[in-house]
Design a protein around this motif. Structure first.
Motif, mmCIF file in Angstrom:
data_model
loop_
_atom_site.group_PDB
_atom_site.id
_atom_site.type_symbol
_atom_site.label_atom_id
_atom_site.label_comp_id
_atom_site.label_asym_id
_atom_site.label_seq_id
_atom_site.Cartn_x
_atom_site.Cartn_y
_atom_site.Cartn_z
ATOM 1 N N GLU A 175 -14.408 8.154 2.865
ATOM 2 C CA GLU A 175 -15.765 8.624 2.610
ATOM 3 C C GLU A 175 -16.365 9.112 3.931
ATOM 4 O OE1 GLU A 175 -20.141 7.047 1.044
ATOM 5 O OE2 GLU A 175 -18.441 5.658 1.096
ATOM 6 N N GLY A 176 -16.899 10.326 3.919
ATOM 7 C CA GLY A 176 -17.403 10.925 5.166
ATOM 8 C C GLY A 176 -18.818 10.502 5.490
ATOM 9 N N THR A 177 -19.022 9.215 5.713
ATOM 10 C CA THR A 177 -20.349 8.740 6.097
ATOM 11 C C THR A 177 -20.685 9.254 7.496
ATOM 12 O OG1 THR A 177 -19.499 6.708 7.102
ATOM 13 C CG2 THR A 177 -20.025 6.626 4.742
ATOM 14 N N PRO A 178 -21.970 9.452 7.795
ATOM 15 C CA PRO A 178 -22.335 9.934 9.136
ATOM 16 C C PRO A 178 -21.786 9.049 10.258
ATOM 17 C CG PRO A 178 -24.230 10.028 7.673
ATOM 18 C CD PRO A 178 -23.152 9.307 6.918
ATOM 19 N N GLU A 179 -21.756 7.729 10.010
ATOM 20 C CA GLU A 179 -21.257 6.806 11.037
ATOM 21 C C GLU A 179 -19.769 7.019 11.282
ATOM 22 O OE1 GLU A 179 -25.027 5.664 9.702
ATOM 23 O OE2 GLU A 179 -23.216 5.920 8.472
ATOM 24 N N ILE A 235 -27.779 11.951 14.884
ATOM 25 C CA ILE A 235 -29.106 11.667 14.333
ATOM 26 C C ILE A 235 -29.599 12.821 13.461
ATOM 27 C CG2 ILE A 235 -31.550 11.285 14.905
ATOM 28 C CD1 ILE A 235 -29.789 8.851 15.430
ATOM 29 N N THR A 236 -29.425 14.062 13.947
ATOM 30 C CA THR A 236 -29.931 15.229 13.200
ATOM 31 C C THR A 236 -29.202 15.418 11.871
ATOM 32 O OG1 THR A 236 -28.456 16.727 14.401
ATOM 33 C CG2 THR A 236 -30.689 16.476 15.253
ATOM 34 N N LEU A 237 -27.890 15.136 11.852
ATOM 35 C CA LEU A 237 -27.126 15.324 10.618
ATOM 36 C C LEU A 237 -27.278 14.136 9.672
ATOM 37 C CD1 LEU A 237 -23.931 17.072 12.009
ATOM 38 C CD2 LEU A 237 -25.749 18.076 10.653
ATOM 39 N N LYS A 238 -27.403 12.953 10.206
ATOM 40 C CA LYS A 238 -27.582 11.758 9.363
ATOM 41 C C LYS A 238 -28.890 11.845 8.580
ATOM 42 C CE LYS A 238 -28.187 6.709 9.546
ATOM 43 N NZ LYS A 238 -27.333 6.393 8.391
ATOM 44 N N TYR A 239 -29.934 12.294 9.253
ATOM 45 C CA TYR A 239 -31.254 12.335 8.620
ATOM 46 C C TYR A 239 -31.665 13.740 8.181
ATOM 47 C CZ TYR A 239 -31.495 7.595 10.428
ATOM 48 O OH TYR A 239 -31.227 6.282 10.696
ATOM 49 N N ASP A 240 -30.699 14.691 8.205
ATOM 50 C CA ASP A 240 -30.939 16.066 7.766
ATOM 51 C C ASP A 240 -32.196 16.651 8.420
ATOM 52 O OD1 ASP A 240 -30.298 18.385 6.380
ATOM 53 O OD2 ASP A 240 -31.459 17.823 4.610
ATOM 54 N N VAL A 241 -32.262 16.501 9.741
ATOM 55 C CA VAL A 241 -33.423 16.971 10.502
ATOM 56 C C VAL A 241 -33.531 18.497 10.463
ATOM 57 C CG1 VAL A 241 -34.502 17.010 12.796
ATOM 58 C CG2 VAL A 241 -33.349 14.943 12.008
#
Length: 443
Positions: A121-125, A349-355
């Motif tokens: 699973e491609g989780t941001p972490e 951070i930007t991709l995890k939270y779709d900034v």
């Protein structure tokens, strides 16, 4: 023994293709279709517009490249034809914005494709952690062995070309050509000019073309061969990119690609070759993306050094020191390492939270880069008007077309409201650089 460092025409073209074809085409096709509302025809159009700007741009930059034997690429041209302070500001932009922004997103894409390959699973972490490990490995390979880094770069270039060719041809054989002119999709785009915004992700896919001019002093008969290479290289890339974009779009379908995002490549190769075959192609994609990461890392390690030897960077003596018998300036490489880690975290951070919706931090330097190119094109026109460059085509017509091409890409980038924020970030770095350089000059 003296070792000649000269390249023939074919090698020069191959080097340009290897630099330009990277990971962008694999993970920007979905962004392009989002901008064009699924219109493949408009996607082809923006690919062509961007290529025209780049082909004439590279011809114009080649004029400046042929007039100097100094190393340093763009920094050298700006230093000689505009001034040292502007060259220093450009160098700071490349050190603190351009290289680390692109490097961070490419390392992230390594994580995306490794997760696909392994079925994780491609989780941001997870994606971010894999990208970090990939960067660390590539960094230390280049830090301790420039030869090994160069060998891997050559191998990855072959993987890229094979992969794009196979997917493009298979798409045309097994895809649905009617999707290219699908009236339902074209009507959805309306008359809005928002589709021109696709020039921004496309400019990223073409990025790196200007790096080739820095090898002009190592090409045989560079005044003849470099311009030829700088035309045929981008034309080859244009054909490869459009073939891949159309092939994968008619195979998977524009709507499905927009839904899948970066995972559309996995869907395409699974459709064609099944799960087992898809694994092989994902390995090739992974090698291709690692090659891009390797190329930008290789270049970034030397950037603070190139500024320091011109006394344009703090602690210039230390940063500009290159140990005898070594190819990598150690202090410069360590600075690049730290900046890269900071950007890798920011990118996470930007991709995890779709900034930044439908975008990423790799697009921050794109518009600013093309503004710099336009300034250099104007320098060529000025040299022509002074009588220092002969020929109206080389000195006036070509740089004018190049400037128009770049301005089109800039206008396309401005369709994205985030571009103004990006330019603000770049402007802050440039102002800090100019202030530092001013203090040094009056000290």
């Amino acid at each position: 023994m003296h070792k000649e460092k000269e390249y023939g025409l074919f090698t020069a073209i191959a080097m340009i293709v290897g630099i330009v074809i990277g990971s962008g085409i694999f993970f920007k096709s979905d962004n392009i279709l989002v901008y064009t509302n699924g219109s493949i025809i408009k996607g082809i159009l923006v690919f062509t517009i961007a290529a025209i700007g780049i082909i004439f741009g590279s011809l114009t930059i080649a004029v400046l490249a042929s007039r100097t034997t100094k190393p340093g690429g763009l920094i050298t041209y700006v230093e000689e034809y505009i001034g040292p302070k502007v060259a220093g500001a450009l160098g700071w932009f490349q050190v603190f914005i351009y290289f680390p922004a692109i490097l961070s997103i490419v390392s992230w894409i390594v994580g995306v494709y490794l997760c696909m390959l392994m079925g994780w699973e491609g989780t941001p972490e997870r994606v971010g952690f894999i990208g970090l490990i990939a960067f660390l490995i590539i960094y230390f390979v280049n830090y301790f062995s420039a030869l090994l880094g160069g060998a891997f770069q050559n191998f990855s270039t072959i993987s890229k070309v094979v992969l794009i060719a196979v997917l493009a041809i298979a798409g045309f054989i097994y895809g649905d050509p009617k999707l290219i002119t699908s009236s339902e999709v074209v009507e959805a785009t309306g008359s809005s000019l928002a589709w021109i915004g696709a020039l921004s992700p496309i400019a990223f896919s073409y990025d790196g073309w200007v790096v080739a001019t820095s090898i002009s002093h190592e090409i045989k008969d560079s005044k003849r061969n470099l311009p030829i290479a700088l035309v045929f290289g981008p034309i080859f890339v244009l054909i490869a990119y459009v073939s891949y974009f159309v092939g994968v779009s008619i195979l998977v379908g524009p709507q499905r690609i927009m839904e899948l995002g970066d995972a559309h490549v996995n869907e395409a190769v699974t459709m064609l070759f099944g799960t087992g075959g898809a694994k092989i192609f994902l390995i090739l994609i992974l090698i291709s993306v690692l090659g891009t990461l390797n190329g930008f890392t290789l270049g970034f390690l030397r950037m603070p050094y190139l500024l320091a030897i011109r006394d344009m960077f703090p602690m210039a003596k230390k940063v500009g020191y290159l140990e005898e018998g070594h190819h990598v300036p150690k202090c410069s490489a360590k600075i690049a390492f730290v900046i890269s880690l900071v950007y890798i975290f920011i990118n996470y951070i930007t991709l995890k939270y779709d900034v930044i919706p439908n975008s990423d931090i790799s697009e921050i330097p794109i518009v600013a880069s093309y503004i710099i190119y336009v300034i250099l094109y104007i320098c060529v026109i000025r040299l022509y008007l002074k009588g220092e460059i002969q020929g109206v085509g080389k000195g006036l017509i070509i740089p004018l077309i190049a400037a128009l091409g770049s301005l089109t890409i800039i206008v396309g980038g401005l369709q994205n409201p985030m571009t103004f924020l990006y330019l603000g970030i770049c402007g802050i770095v440039v102002l800090i650089a100019l202030r530092y350089l001013h203090k040094k000059s009056v000290a």
